[in-house]
Every structure is written in structure tokens, then in C-alpha cells.
Design a protein around this motif. Structure first.
Motif, mmCIF file in Angstrom:
data_model
loop_
_atom_site.group_PDB
_atom_site.id
_atom_site.type_symbol
_atom_site.label_atom_id
_atom_site.label_comp_id
_atom_site.label_asym_id
_atom_site.label_seq_id
_atom_site.Cartn_x
_atom_site.Cartn_y
_atom_site.Cartn_z
ATOM 1 N N ALA A 1 2.781 -10.888 0.355
ATOM 2 C CA ALA A 1 2.177 -10.508 1.632
ATOM 3 C C ALA A 1 3.181 -9.745 2.488
ATOM 4 N N GLU A 2 4.397 -10.215 2.519
ATOM 5 C CA GLU A 2 5.447 -9.552 3.298
ATOM 6 C C GLU A 2 5.675 -8.129 2.785
ATOM 7 N N ARG A 3 5.617 -7.965 1.489
ATOM 8 C CA ARG A 3 5.818 -6.638 0.908
ATOM 9 C C ARG A 3 4.681 -5.681 1.267
ATOM 10 N N LEU A 4 3.495 -6.223 1.512
ATOM 11 C CA LEU A 4 2.328 -5.402 1.848
ATOM 12 C C LEU A 4 2.161 -5.172 3.355
ATOM 13 N N LYS A 5 3.042 -5.713 4.162
ATOM 14 C CA LYS A 5 2.836 -5.697 5.616
ATOM 15 C C LYS A 5 2.714 -4.304 6.223
ATOM 16 N N ASN A 6 3.249 -3.288 5.584
ATOM 17 C CA ASN A 6 3.161 -1.923 6.114
ATOM 18 C C ASN A 6 2.110 -1.082 5.396
ATOM 19 N N CYS A 7 1.201 -1.722 4.701
ATOM 20 C CA CYS A 7 0.230 -0.996 3.872
ATOM 21 C C CYS A 7 -1.151 -0.832 4.508
ATOM 22 N N ASN A 8 -1.328 -1.249 5.745
ATOM 23 C CA ASN A 8 -2.602 -1.061 6.438
ATOM 24 C C ASN A 8 -3.776 -1.632 5.632
ATOM 25 N N ILE A 9 -3.671 -2.881 5.252
ATOM 26 C CA ILE A 9 -4.717 -3.560 4.489
ATOM 27 C C ILE A 9 -5.943 -3.778 5.374
ATOM 28 N N GLU A 10 -7.116 -3.406 4.880
ATOM 29 C CA GLU A 10 -8.352 -3.556 5.650
ATOM 30 C C GLU A 10 -9.246 -4.662 5.113
ATOM 31 N N ARG A 11 -9.143 -4.981 3.829
ATOM 32 C CA ARG A 11 -9.936 -6.047 3.227
ATOM 33 C C ARG A 11 -9.108 -6.730 2.154
#
Length: 70
Positions: free
Chosen positions: A30-40
């Protein structure tokens, strides 16, 4: 559109959940994805997959959408 696939963290198959190591792995993902603008956030309905996805969903203020076919 980008789609990110994350495998569940280290599993406890007997209890269909994550081990302590798996929880740390899910949190790190989750921390690695924090800058990925996840929408769903989608996950299979398996407990280990949902638990893994919850870390990312929480980070983005989202709910985990469970899909039996994943």
C-alpha cells in the motif's frame, strides 16, 4: 487507465487470512502505491486477498470491492 495487480501477502491458508509477515507485506505494498492515484480497489472474496487490499483501500479512503471471479 492503469491497472495494478498485487498478490496477497504471506498467507495463513488454514484460516484464510494473513500472517503477521503478510500484514507487513500488505502495508508495504500500500505504501508503495501511495503516489499512484488509486480510484478503486478490487479483490477476490478470499480473506487473505481482502485483508491485503484493505491496506491500500484505507490509504485512499476507499472500500474494497470483492469479486468472486478474481
Amino acid at each position: 487507465m492503469k491497472i495494478y495487480f498485487v498478490r496477497h501477502g504471506h498467507p495463513d491458508y488454514k484460516n484464510d487470512s494473513l500472517t503477521e509477515l503478510g500484514k507487513k507485506q500488505a502495508e508495504a505494498a500500500a505504501e508503495r502505491l501511495k503516489n499512484c492515484n488509486i480510484e478503486r480497489v478490487f479483490a477476490s472474496s478470499k480473506g487473505r486477498a481482502v485483508q491485503t487490499a484493505e491496506y491500500t483501500a484505507k490509504l485512499f479512503g476507499l472500500e474494497v470491492i470483492q469479486c468472486d471471479f478474481i
